[in-house]
Motif scaffolding. Structure first.
Motif, short mmCIF file in Angstrom:
data_model
loop_
_atom_site.label_atom_id
_atom_site.label_comp_id
_atom_site.label_asym_id
_atom_site.label_seq_id
_atom_site.Cartn_x
_atom_site.Cartn_y
_atom_site.Cartn_z
N SER A 110 -0.84 -0.62 -6.84
CA SER A 110 -1.28 0.69 -7.33
C SER A 110 -1.35 1.66 -6.16
CB SER A 110 -2.66 0.57 -7.97
OG SER A 110 -3.22 1.84 -8.21
N LEU A 111 -1.10 2.94 -6.44
CA LEU A 111 -1.26 3.97 -5.42
C LEU A 111 -2.54 4.76 -5.63
CD1 LEU A 111 2.40 5.32 -5.02
CD2 LEU A 111 1.18 3.65 -3.62
N LYS A 112 -3.42 4.25 -6.49
CA LYS A 112 -4.71 4.90 -6.71
C LYS A 112 -5.46 4.96 -5.38
CE LYS A 112 -8.87 4.78 -9.46
NZ LYS A 112 -9.65 4.08 -10.46
N GLY A 113 -5.91 6.14 -5.02
CA GLY A 113 -6.64 6.31 -3.77
C GLY A 113 -5.74 6.47 -2.55
N PHE A 114 -4.44 6.59 -2.75
CA PHE A 114 -3.50 6.67 -1.63
C PHE A 114 -3.78 7.87 -0.73
CE2 PHE A 114 0.58 7.85 0.32
CZ PHE A 114 0.88 6.66 0.98
N THR A 115 -4.28 8.96 -1.29
CA THR A 115 -4.52 10.16 -0.49
C THR A 115 -5.92 10.18 0.16
OG1 THR A 115 -5.26 11.41 -2.41
CG2 THR A 115 -2.92 11.59 -1.83
N ARG A 116 -6.75 9.18 -0.10
CA ARG A 116 -8.10 9.18 0.48
C ARG A 116 -8.09 9.30 2.01
NH1 ARG A 116 -10.08 4.73 -3.13
NH2 ARG A 116 -10.52 5.88 -5.03
N PRO A 117 -7.27 8.53 2.71
CA PRO A 117 -7.28 8.67 4.18
C PRO A 117 -6.86 10.07 4.64
CG PRO A 117 -6.22 6.62 3.55
CD PRO A 117 -6.42 7.41 2.29
N THR A 118 -5.88 10.66 4.00
CA THR A 118 -5.45 12.01 4.40
C THR A 118 -6.51 13.03 4.02
OG1 THR A 118 -4.13 12.28 2.38
CG2 THR A 118 -2.97 11.51 4.35
N ASN A 119 -7.19 12.83 2.91
CA ASN A 119 -8.27 13.74 2.52
C ASN A 119 -9.42 13.65 3.53
OD1 ASN A 119 -6.78 14.41 0.26
ND2 ASN A 119 -8.01 13.20 -1.15
N ARG A 120 -9.72 12.44 4.00
CA ARG A 120 -10.78 12.27 5.01
C ARG A 120 -10.39 12.95 6.32
NH1 ARG A 120 -11.49 7.00 2.71
NH2 ARG A 120 -10.03 6.14 4.21
N ALA A 121 -9.12 12.81 6.72
CA ALA A 121 -8.65 13.44 7.96
C ALA A 121 -8.72 14.96 7.84
CB ALA A 121 -7.22 12.99 8.29
N THR A 122 -8.28 15.49 6.69
CA THR A 122 -8.34 16.93 6.46
C THR A 122 -9.79 17.41 6.53
OG1 THR A 122 -6.35 16.87 5.08
CG2 THR A 122 -7.77 18.80 4.84
N GLN A 123 -10.69 16.69 5.87
CA GLN A 123 -12.09 17.09 5.86
C GLN A 123 -12.71 17.01 7.25
OE1 GLN A 123 -13.54 18.57 3.15
NE2 GLN A 123 -15.06 19.11 4.69
N ALA A 124 -12.32 16.02 8.03
CA ALA A 124 -12.84 15.91 9.40
C ALA A 124 -12.41 17.12 10.23
CB ALA A 124 -12.34 14.62 10.05
N LEU A 125 -11.20 17.58 10.04
CA LEU A 125 -10.72 18.77 10.76
C LEU A 125 -11.45 20.02 10.28
CD1 LEU A 125 -6.91 17.94 10.90
CD2 LEU A 125 -8.55 17.89 12.80
N ARG A 126 -11.78 20.07 9.00
CA ARG A 126 -12.58 21.19 8.47
C ARG A 126 -13.99 21.14 9.06
NH1 ARG A 126 -10.60 19.84 2.59
NH2 ARG A 126 -8.82 21.24 2.39
#
Length: 160
Positions: free
Chosen positions: A102-118
């Motif tokens: 499954s690709l469910k949650g596939f974007t979680r790491p990129t979302n965390r990285a984006t939020q860390a930069l924010r």
């Protein structure tokens, strides 16, 4: 049945039009031609700039590497090289994933990285996510992502 498939610098969309009237097919073809013209003539001013820079993308890659999100890094880099999108099939190939995965949650790491930069104040709060799923907007119920996209501003940054 709809399908996205990326090859080289193209993204192919396949739609089953069996049973469609000639008028409906003509409308679909007109819409495709109209979008192709819009994309071909899109100026730099039409690409929304939300704050991404090459340096921030590279920092996001570092954050992703630190969390062992190597497939997400490959997917973002692939999308950069292929106009901003990657198909589901390409994600499976890039990640050497089994078809049953499954690709469910596939974007979680990129979302965390984006939020860390924010959170660090380096990326504006309203910046687009680094990686977002592509869904068929005509389906309102649960569905698997057809692929993933990155902001066009990032594609533009690397288009040299």
């Amino acid at each position: 049945m709809r399908e996205l498939k990326s090859t080289s610098a193209e993204l192919h969309v396949v739609t089953n039009v069996t049973g469609w009237s000639h008028g409906r097919i003509d409308r679909l073809m007109d819409a495709i031609k109209s979008l192709e013209v819009d994309i071909d003539t899109a100026s730099d001013e039409e690409i929304e700039i939300t704050g991404w820079t090459k340096e921030l993308v590279e920092k996001a890659f570092e954050l992703l590497a630190g969390s062992r999100a190597n497939v997400q890094i490959k997917v973002v880099k692939f999308a950069i090289e292929h106009g901003g999108a990657v198909s589901r099939e390409d994600v499976y190939e890039l990640g050497a994933y089994d078809e049953s995965r499954s690709l469910k949650g596939f974007t979680r790491p990129t979302n965390r990285a984006t939020q860390a930069l924010r959170d660090s104040g380096e990326l504006p709060e309203d910046a687009e996510e680094l990686l977002e799923p592509i869904y068929d907007m005509s389906i309102s119920s649960y569905q698997r992502a057809k692929g993933f996209r990155i902001p066009l501003e990032i594609v533009k940054l690397y288009a040299v």
